[in-house]
Design a protein around this motif. Structure first.
Motif, PDB file in Angstrom:
ATOM      1  N   GLU A   1      41.437  33.700  34.433  1.00  0.00           N
ATOM      2  CA  GLU A   1      41.213  34.805  35.364  1.00  0.00           C
ATOM      3  C   GLU A   1      40.209  35.803  34.789  1.00  0.00           C
ATOM      4  OE1 GLU A   1      44.132  37.201  38.328  1.00  0.00           O
ATOM      5  OE2 GLU A   1      44.732  37.143  36.217  1.00  0.00           O
ATOM      6  N   LEU A   2      40.322  36.085  33.503  1.00  0.00           N
ATOM      7  CA  LEU A   2      39.416  37.028  32.844  1.00  0.00           C
ATOM      8  C   LEU A   2      37.984  36.495  32.826  1.00  0.00           C
ATOM      9  CD1 LEU A   2      39.091  39.672  31.298  1.00  0.00           C
ATOM     10  CD2 LEU A   2      39.807  38.476  29.237  1.00  0.00           C
ATOM     11  N   ARG A   3      37.804  35.222  32.490  1.00  0.00           N
ATOM     12  CA  ARG A   3      36.459  34.631  32.509  1.00  0.00           C
ATOM     13  C   ARG A   3      35.871  34.660  33.917  1.00  0.00           C
ATOM     14  NH1 ARG A   3      38.734  31.449  28.598  1.00  0.00           N
ATOM     15  NH2 ARG A   3      39.521  29.891  30.048  1.00  0.00           N
ATOM     16  N   THR A   4      36.715  34.382  34.909  1.00  0.00           N
ATOM     17  CA  THR A   4      36.250  34.396  36.300  1.00  0.00           C
ATOM     18  C   THR A   4      35.822  35.799  36.702  1.00  0.00           C
ATOM     19  OG1 THR A   4      37.714  32.544  36.824  1.00  0.00           O
ATOM     20  CG2 THR A   4      36.914  33.873  38.677  1.00  0.00           C
ATOM     21  N   ASP A   5      36.643  36.795  36.373  1.00  0.00           N
ATOM     22  CA  ASP A   5      36.286  38.179  36.690  1.00  0.00           C
ATOM     23  C   ASP A   5      34.991  38.591  35.997  1.00  0.00           C
ATOM     24  OD1 ASP A   5      38.552  38.374  38.251  1.00  0.00           O
ATOM     25  OD2 ASP A   5      39.705  39.530  36.787  1.00  0.00           O
ATOM     26  N   ALA A   6      34.829  38.176  34.743  1.00  0.00           N
ATOM     27  CA  ALA A   6      33.602  38.501  34.009  1.00  0.00           C
ATOM     28  C   ALA A   6      32.386  37.909  34.705  1.00  0.00           C
ATOM     29  CB  ALA A   6      33.698  37.992  32.562  1.00  0.00           C
ATOM     30  N   SER A   7      32.502  36.685  35.178  1.00  0.00           N
ATOM     31  CA  SER A   7      31.357  36.061  35.853  1.00  0.00           C
ATOM     32  C   SER A   7      31.124  36.684  37.228  1.00  0.00           C
ATOM     33  CB  SER A   7      31.535  34.547  35.956  1.00  0.00           C
ATOM     34  OG  SER A   7      32.607  34.207  36.803  1.00  0.00           O
ATOM     35  N   ASP A   8      32.182  37.086  37.913  1.00  0.00           N
ATOM     36  CA  ASP A   8      32.014  37.718  39.229  1.00  0.00           C
ATOM     37  C   ASP A   8      31.293  39.059  39.116  1.00  0.00           C
ATOM     38  OD1 ASP A   8      33.162  35.597  40.585  1.00  0.00           O
ATOM     39  OD2 ASP A   8      35.122  36.555  40.799  1.00  0.00           O
ATOM     40  N   VAL A   9      31.652  39.863  38.115  1.00  0.00           N
ATOM     41  CA  VAL A   9      30.964  41.147  37.921  1.00  0.00           C
ATOM     42  C   VAL A   9      29.512  40.903  37.507  1.00  0.00           C
ATOM     43  CG1 VAL A   9      30.867  43.250  36.530  1.00  0.00           C
ATOM     44  CG2 VAL A   9      33.056  42.456  37.420  1.00  0.00           C
ATOM     45  N   ALA A  10      29.290  39.934  36.638  1.00  0.00           N
ATOM     46  CA  ALA A  10      27.919  39.602  36.225  1.00  0.00           C
ATOM     47  C   ALA A  10      27.092  39.152  37.434  1.00  0.00           C
ATOM     48  CB  ALA A  10      27.936  38.519  35.148  1.00  0.00           C
TER      49      ALA A  10
ATOM     50  N   LEU B   1      30.477  47.295  32.756  1.00  0.00           N
ATOM     51  CA  LEU B   1      31.686  46.543  33.069  1.00  0.00           C
ATOM     52  C   LEU B   1      31.499  45.058  32.780  1.00  0.00           C
ATOM     53  CD1 LEU B   1      34.552  46.564  34.134  1.00  0.00           C
ATOM     54  CD2 LEU B   1      33.628  46.436  36.452  1.00  0.00           C
ATOM     55  N   ALA B   2      30.325  44.526  33.102  1.00  0.00           N
ATOM     56  CA  ALA B   2      30.046  43.115  32.808  1.00  0.00           C
ATOM     57  C   ALA B   2      30.123  42.845  31.311  1.00  0.00           C
ATOM     58  CB  ALA B   2      28.672  42.724  33.358  1.00  0.00           C
ATOM     59  N   ALA B   3      29.588  43.753  30.500  1.00  0.00           N
ATOM     60  CA  ALA B   3      29.618  43.569  29.045  1.00  0.00           C
ATOM     61  C   ALA B   3      31.045  43.627  28.506  1.00  0.00           C
ATOM     62  CB  ALA B   3      28.752  44.622  28.357  1.00  0.00           C
ATOM     63  N   VAL B   4      31.827  44.577  28.987  1.00  0.00           N
ATOM     64  CA  VAL B   4      33.211  44.705  28.518  1.00  0.00           C
ATOM     65  C   VAL B   4      34.018  43.463  28.901  1.00  0.00           C
ATOM     66  CG1 VAL B   4      35.371  45.975  28.847  1.00  0.00           C
ATOM     67  CG2 VAL B   4      33.254  47.226  28.434  1.00  0.00           C
ATOM     68  N   LEU B   5      33.941  43.051  30.156  1.00  0.00           N
ATOM     69  CA  LEU B   5      34.702  41.871  30.589  1.00  0.00           C
ATOM     70  C   LEU B   5      34.226  40.607  29.877  1.00  0.00           C
ATOM     71  CD1 LEU B   5      35.104  42.483  34.418  1.00  0.00           C
ATOM     72  CD2 LEU B   5      36.898  42.529  32.674  1.00  0.00           C
ATOM     73  N   ASP B   6      32.925  40.487  29.663  1.00  0.00           N
ATOM     74  CA  ASP B   6      32.398  39.327  28.963  1.00  0.00           C
ATOM     75  C   ASP B   6      32.909  39.281  27.527  1.00  0.00           C
ATOM     76  OD1 ASP B   6      30.608  36.988  28.732  1.00  0.00           O
ATOM     77  OD2 ASP B   6      29.505  38.285  27.346  1.00  0.00           O
ATOM     78  N   ALA B   7      32.869  40.413  26.841  1.00  0.00           N
ATOM     79  CA  ALA B   7      33.348  40.451  25.453  1.00  0.00           C
ATOM     80  C   ALA B   7      34.841  40.123  25.385  1.00  0.00           C
ATOM     81  CB  ALA B   7      33.077  41.816  24.829  1.00  0.00           C
ATOM     82  N   LEU B   8      35.616  40.672  26.307  1.00  0.00           N
ATOM     83  CA  LEU B   8      37.050  40.361  26.328  1.00  0.00           C
ATOM     84  C   LEU B   8      37.273  38.880  26.626  1.00  0.00           C
ATOM     85  CD1 LEU B   8      38.421  43.478  28.238  1.00  0.00           C
ATOM     86  CD2 LEU B   8      38.735  42.938  25.814  1.00  0.00           C
ATOM     87  N   ALA B   9      36.488  38.326  27.550  1.00  0.00           N
ATOM     88  CA  ALA B   9      36.616  36.901  27.869  1.00  0.00           C
ATOM     89  C   ALA B   9      36.236  36.042  26.670  1.00  0.00           C
ATOM     90  CB  ALA B   9      35.745  36.552  29.078  1.00  0.00           C
ATOM     91  N   LEU B  10      35.199  36.445  25.937  1.00  0.00           N
ATOM     92  CA  LEU B  10      34.809  35.698  24.741  1.00  0.00           C
ATOM     93  C   LEU B  10      35.909  35.716  23.685  1.00  0.00           C
ATOM     94  CD1 LEU B  10      31.083  36.767  24.393  1.00  0.00           C
ATOM     95  CD2 LEU B  10      31.931  34.470  24.920  1.00  0.00           C
ATOM     96  N   CYS B  11      36.664  36.791  23.641  1.00  0.00           N
ATOM     97  CA  CYS B  11      37.771  36.885  22.682  1.00  0.00           C
ATOM     98  C   CYS B  11      38.919  35.949  23.039  1.00  0.00           C
ATOM     99  CB  CYS B  11      38.276  38.324  22.595  1.00  0.00           C
ATOM    100  SG  CYS B  11      37.110  39.423  21.778  1.00  0.00           S
TER     101      CYS B  11
ATOM    102  N   GLY C   1      36.356  28.220  28.211  1.00  0.00           N
ATOM    103  CA  GLY C   1      37.159  27.370  29.085  1.00  0.00           C
ATOM    104  C   GLY C   1      36.638  27.412  30.497  1.00  0.00           C
ATOM    105  N   SER C   2      37.489  27.031  31.401  1.00  0.00           N
ATOM    106  CA  SER C   2      37.091  26.892  32.797  1.00  0.00           C
ATOM    107  C   SER C   2      37.195  28.225  33.544  1.00  0.00           C
ATOM    108  CB  SER C   2      37.972  25.858  33.468  1.00  0.00           C
ATOM    109  OG  SER C   2      39.309  26.307  33.471  1.00  0.00           O
ATOM    110  N   TYR C   3      36.764  28.174  34.789  1.00  0.00           N
ATOM    111  CA  TYR C   3      36.817  29.304  35.700  1.00  0.00           C
ATOM    112  C   TYR C   3      37.627  28.889  36.925  1.00  0.00           C
ATOM    113  CZ  TYR C   3      32.723  31.004  33.089  1.00  0.00           C
ATOM    114  OH  TYR C   3      31.860  31.427  32.118  1.00  0.00           O
ATOM    115  N   LEU C   4      38.011  29.861  37.714  1.00  0.00           N
ATOM    116  CA  LEU C   4      38.640  29.555  38.992  1.00  0.00           C
ATOM    117  C   LEU C   4      37.569  29.076  39.961  1.00  0.00           C
ATOM    118  CD1 LEU C   4      40.971  32.672  39.342  1.00  0.00           C
ATOM    119  CD2 LEU C   4      41.634  30.337  38.763  1.00  0.00           C
ATOM    120  N   PRO C   5      37.925  28.190  40.869  1.00  0.00           N
ATOM    121  CA  PRO C   5      36.933  27.737  41.852  1.00  0.00           C
ATOM    122  C   PRO C   5      36.559  28.868  42.804  1.00  0.00           C
ATOM    123  CG  PRO C   5      39.103  26.871  42.379  1.00  0.00           C
ATOM    124  CD  PRO C   5      39.228  27.582  41.060  1.00  0.00           C
ATOM    125  N   ARG C   6      35.396  28.750  43.399  1.00  0.00           N
ATOM    126  CA  ARG C   6      34.955  29.756  44.358  1.00  0.00           C
ATOM    127  C   ARG C   6      34.729  29.053  45.687  1.00  0.00           C
ATOM    128  NH1 ARG C   6      31.492  34.658  42.844  1.00  0.00           N
ATOM    129  NH2 ARG C   6      30.946  35.474  44.858  1.00  0.00           N
TER     130      ARG C   6
END
Length: 173
Positions: free
Chosen positions: A114-123, A80-90, A94-99
């Motif tokens: 939102e996609l980049r944030t989700d990718a980093s959260d799963v990672a 899941l981390a790889a899929v979300l990361d690849a989609l985010a790279l596409c 850019g930035s992420y949401l604050p935590r």
């Protein structure tokens, strides 16, 4: 059967990858394209089987399913981390949401952020799992994300998940 022939440029019909995704994953983008429907289908089927066993009162099967899901947790996080990361790279960098993030309906969140944030959260979940169970293959595990984390820390957990996934794929080639 689809006539689509997967390639790093178009690993899934209609999904054009970016140069960033191609640089990060190379020939492995085809595998990521294959994982998208597999992950969705697997998740739905596992939940369906677990619910059916619970409804039927088959506690032995429920226990078996739960134990099986726990063993597969790292593989699921890694894929899941790889899929979300690849989609985010596409969707570019850019930035992420604050935590922590507080939802504000007056200002909608851009989908790429939102996609980049989700990718980093799963990672980060993968990082936590690998630290706890000592299951890292590549070592150099970054810290899991905490409230107030920086964009660089989010980038680091995504890069770690990417390294782990690519290393796992290289073992099968």
């Amino acid at each position: 059967m689809s006539a689509h022939r997967a390639s790093p440029d178009e690993p899934w019909p209609g999904w054009s990858t970016s140069r960033a995704a191609q640089a990060a994953y190379g020939r492995h983008l085809v595998r990521i394209g294959e994982l998208i429907p597999v992950l969705l289908y697997s998740s739905a089927m596992e939940r369906r089987q677990l619910a059916a066993a619970h409804t039927a009162g088959d506690q032995d099967h429920v226990d078996f399913q739960v134990n099986s899901l726990a063993r597969e947790c790292r593989d699921d996080l890694l894929e899941l981390a790889a899929v979300l990361d690849a989609l985010a790279l596409c969707h570019g960098h850019g930035s992420y949401l604050p935590r922590p993030y507080q939802e504000d309906s007056r200002s909608p969140v851009p989908k790429d952020v939102e996609l980049r944030t989700d990718a980093s959260d799963v990672a980060s979940e993968l990082v936590s799992h690998d630290r706890q169970h000592k299951t890292s293959v590549t070592g150099d595990i970054p810290s899991a994300l905490e409230n107030g984390c920086t964009d660089a820390e989010r980038d680091a957990v995504r890069a770690y998940a990417r390294r782990e996934w690519i290393t796992a794929q290289e073992r099968y080639i």
